[in-house]
Design a protein around this motif. Structure first.
Motif, PDB file in Angstrom:
ATOM      1  N   VAL A  30      17.451  96.287 -28.183  1.00 60.25           N
ATOM      2  CA  VAL A  30      17.469  94.850 -27.878  1.00 60.25           C
ATOM      3  C   VAL A  30      18.863  94.301 -27.585  1.00 60.25           C
ATOM      4  N   HIS A  31      19.831  95.179 -27.377  1.00 60.86           N
ATOM      5  CA  HIS A  31      21.188  94.698 -27.121  1.00 60.86           C
ATOM      6  C   HIS A  31      21.211  93.810 -25.877  1.00 60.86           C
ATOM      7  N   PRO A  32      21.847  92.633 -25.959  1.00 60.27           N
ATOM      8  CA  PRO A  32      21.875  91.672 -24.836  1.00 60.27           C
ATOM      9  C   PRO A  32      22.405  92.245 -23.524  1.00 60.27           C
ATOM     10  N   MET A  54      20.858  90.855 -16.242  1.00 67.69           N
ATOM     11  CA  MET A  54      20.283  90.314 -15.011  1.00 67.69           C
ATOM     12  C   MET A  54      19.037  89.474 -15.272  1.00 67.69           C
ATOM     13  N   GLN A  55      18.689  89.309 -16.534  1.00 71.90           N
ATOM     14  CA  GLN A  55      17.510  88.531 -16.906  1.00 71.90           C
ATOM     15  C   GLN A  55      17.925  87.478 -17.933  1.00 71.90           C
ATOM     16  N   GLU A  56      18.240  86.284 -17.465  1.00 72.58           N
ATOM     17  CA  GLU A  56      18.813  85.249 -18.325  1.00 72.58           C
ATOM     18  C   GLU A  56      17.918  84.907 -19.514  1.00 72.58           C
TER      19      GLU A  56
END
Length: 238
Positions: free
Chosen positions: A116-118, A123-125
């Motif tokens: 789940v690392h940001p 590319m997906q805000e």
């Protein structure tokens, strides 16, 4: 659908009910904090000078106590029967169980963070924002929570309750416990936070006093008395 991806099941009635309860608790807490925190700040502003003096005297009192302790030790050393301490202090070692729990907690943390690392959602805000919230909670539990809390949140993530779509190893699903455990823990935490707010003295003042700011006089009386006693203990004159 790709085998490496899965669809989040958000239709579970139990999970939806738990999330709704969490939402209700969060709204109630926010409503109270929005009223209570500004009121508490007003009280602090009204007695700012007393708070500063009380803090300074408290620090001075502790320093004087420490100095007296050092002085007494020096006097003991001058005595004939005094024996110097070896300086060996027993060190409490973590039990094997504690070490194993810490190791497992770290493993679960790394495993969840990997998925789940940001940065994976740059590319997906919308997904990245969710990932930021999840990783923040992960770090909080890793630093301050128990193994049970980490297990529950790990199960919450891989049980498909974060409304996120990410690659998922099927073996992780088998390793997760009840995916409602985290939600139940969160409800318990929020219920305690709400109860603490409702039981706080300043909230009772805010909701029961005809003029809540009149409480300032009670606070001044309390701090005047405390400062008077601290001055006597530290032999400090005004």
């Amino acid at each position: 659908m790709d085998k490496g991806h899965f669809l989040i099941d958000v239709n579970s009635e139990e999970i939806l009910n738990l999330k709704e309860k969490i939402n209700i608790l969060e709204v109630k807490i926010k409503e109270i904090e929005t009223k209570l925190f500004p009121f508490e700040q007003e009280l602090r502003n009204a007695i700012a000078d007393l708070l500063i003096e009380e803090r300074e005297l408290t620090i001075l009192y502790k320093e004087q106590k420490k100095a007296k302790k050092v002085k007494r030790l020096e006097q003991k050393r001058k005595g004939k029967n005094y024996k110097e301490s070896t300086g060996i202090v027993p060190v409490s070692k973590k039990t094997e169980v504690e070490k194993a729990n810490l190791k497992e907690k770290k493993r679960l943390y790394k495993e969840a963070m990997l998925y789940v690392h940001p940065d994976k959602y740059s590319m997906q805000e919308n997904e990245q924002q969710k990932a930021l919230e999840i990783t923040k909670k992960l770090i909080e539990i890793y630093q301050n929570g128990s193994l049970e809390e980490m297990q529950a949140f790990h199960a919450h993530i891989f049980g498909g309750n974060t409304t996120m779509s990410f690659e998922k190893d099927s073996s992780l699903v088998k390793k997760t416990t009840s995916n409602t455990a985290y939600l139940l823990n969160e409800i318990e935490r929020l219920e305690k936070k709400l109860a603490d707010l409702l039981d706080s003295y300043t909230y009772k003042v805010l909701t029961t006093y005809q003029n809540p700011m009149s409480f300032v006089e009670e606070l001044k009386a309390y701090y005047d008395d405390r400062i008077f006693k601290l001055r006597k203990r530290t032999r400090t004159k005004k």
